[in-house]
Design an enzyme around this catalytic site. Structure first.
Site, short mmCIF file in Angstrom:
data_model
loop_
_atom_site.label_atom_id
_atom_site.label_comp_id
_atom_site.label_asym_id
_atom_site.label_seq_id
_atom_site.Cartn_x
_atom_site.Cartn_y
_atom_site.Cartn_z
CE LYS A 172 -3.63 2.49 2.39
NZ LYS A 172 -4.69 2.45 3.40
NE ARG B 160 -5.86 9.73 2.95
CZ ARG B 160 -4.56 9.95 2.76
NH1 ARG B 160 -4.10 11.19 2.68
NH2 ARG B 160 -3.72 8.93 2.66
CE LYS C 170 -3.69 8.24 6.42
NZ LYS C 170 -4.86 7.33 6.29
CD GLU D 228 5.66 -3.75 3.93
OE1 GLU D 228 5.04 -4.64 4.54
OE2 GLU D 228 6.05 -2.70 4.48
CE LYS E 27 -6.18 1.95 -0.67
NZ LYS E 27 -6.68 2.01 0.67
CB SER F 158 -11.39 7.35 -3.82
OG SER F 158 -10.17 7.80 -3.22
CE1 TYR G 58 -15.00 3.31 -3.05
CE2 TYR G 58 -13.01 3.61 -4.38
CZ TYR G 58 -13.62 3.50 -3.15
OH TYR G 58 -12.87 3.56 -2.00
C1 PBG Z 1 -7.45 3.65 5.31
C2 PBG Z 1 -7.80 3.39 3.91
C3 PBG Z 1 -7.62 4.30 2.85
C4 PBG Z 1 -8.19 3.72 1.73
C5 PBG Z 1 -8.68 2.46 2.10
N1 PBG Z 1 -8.42 2.27 3.45
C6 PBG Z 1 -7.09 5.68 2.85
C7 PBG Z 1 -5.76 5.97 3.39
O1 PBG Z 1 -4.92 5.09 3.58
O2 PBG Z 1 -5.53 7.14 3.67
C8 PBG Z 1 -8.26 4.38 0.39
C9 PBG Z 1 -9.26 3.88 -0.56
C10 PBG Z 1 -9.53 4.76 -1.73
O3 PBG Z 1 -8.89 5.80 -1.95
O4 PBG Z 1 -10.44 4.41 -2.49
N2 PBG Z 1 -6.66 2.82 6.01
#
Ligand code: PBG
Length: 331
Positions: free
Chosen positions: A203, A213, A225, A241, A256, A282, A321
């Protein structure tokens, strides 16, 4: 044909196999199907309400009653699984995300209701603190840093409480070290041997999460992050990982975001025999919707091409989505 043409002497003419739709489908290598899709959904407190997320046209936060209808709708289209994300009221957020393992919390009540009403739908729950954190971080904050081992303790409680409520699979998206092993042990100790772990293994610290968010009002209150999510410049680290998560007991590994990381999906697919998931996040959704609304691209074709490219790269499963829209197109 003009008699003056000099024909090339070619043994191979790849166009032979592209001549007709039947030929093209006969040699097609990758098939996107509704069986591969996981539909991420947003739940909020209340009754009979739905709110569209401005940066994600067509995607809503639903109160539980309406969410059940939305999921039933998706199931009728052949979608087998959902990934659940909650909007938590500000007064329930704290630094340690304690609301995340409240047995009567929004997530827990939602899981129970889904398993009661539509038991055949696979419920995958997010394990991370950010929707519950007053800082909007995935872990506990101390002096501006994100604590690892203290956070993992909370994540285990969160995962076990989701399993207790009936989750089929838990999906740790927090990127703390050692959380897969700790969660596996925690689930087993509580008797949930059959609850799987879909690990967000690779990730990345990505700008593509912006609209998500917005949906959860979970943007970090300070900093970013990058001390826990991965550097987009790295690919060997993704293998590292993934290797750790597999050794710790992951059932499925995930990459991701997806579109800017097709090379990572491909490398991980070559590396492991586990199913590989990709999260079409997203921001990827928002870009397609925005361009389509302007009339600049053919939305349906771009969606199918994009998701097909993820499967071609090696994704067995895709969180998207677009799930309902794609299910309709594939019918
Ligand atoms: C949080 C989480 C995130 C997403 C899924 N779980 C956001 C982040 O890590 O800030 C993002 C999903 C998306 O953007 O569609 N742990």
């Amino acid at each position: 044909m003009s008699s003056t043409t000099e024909y090339l002497s070619l043994l191979h003419r790849p166009r032979r196999l592209r001549r007709t739709p039947s030929l093209r489908s006969l040699v097609r290598e990758t098939q996107l199907t509704v069986n591969d899709l996981i539909y991420p959904v947003f739940v909020m407190e209340g009754e009979n309400q739905q709110e569209e997320i401005p940066s994600m046209p067509g995607i809503y936060r639903y109160t539980l009653d309406l969410l059940l209808k939305e999921i039933a709708d998706a199931a009728n289209l052949g979608i087998k699984a959902i990934a659940l994300f909650p909007l938590i009221a500000t007064d329930k957020k704290d630094n340690a995300g304690t609301e995340s393992y409240n047995p009567d919390g929004l997530v827990q009540r939602t899981i129970k209701a889904i398993k009661q009403e539509i038991p055949e739908v696979i419920v995958i729950t997010d394990v991370a603190l950010d929707p519950f954190s007053s800082y909007g971080h995935d872990g506990i904050v101390k002096d501006g840093e994100i604590l690892n081992d203290e956070t993992v303790e909370v994540l285990v409680k969160q995962a076990v409480s989701q399993a207790e409520a009936g989750a089929d699979m838990v999906a740790p998206s927090d990127m703390m070290d050692g959380r897969i092993g700790a969660i596996r042990q925690g689930l087993d100790a509580a008797g949930y041997f059959d609850v799987g772990i879909l690990a967000y293994s690779a990730k990345y610290a990505s700008a593509y999460y912006g609209p998500f968010r917005d949906a959860l009002e979970s943007a970090p209150q300070f900093g970013d992050k990058q001390t826990y999510q991965m550097n987009p410049a790295n690919s060997r680290e993704a293998i590292k990982e993934v290797a750790l998560d597999i050794a710790e007991g992951a059932d499925i590994v995930m990459v991701k975001p997806a579109l800017a990381y097709l090379d990572i999906i491909c490398r991980i697919k070559e590396y492991t025999n586990l199913p590989v998931a990709a999260y079409n996040v997203s921001g990827e959704y928002a870009m397609v919707k925005a361009a389509a609304q302007k009339g600049w691209i053919d939305e349906k074709k771009v969606i199918l091409e994009t998701l097909t490219s993820m499967k071609r790269a090696g994704a067995d499963l895709i969180l998207t989505y677009f799930a309902k829209q794609v299910a309709l197109m594939l019918q």
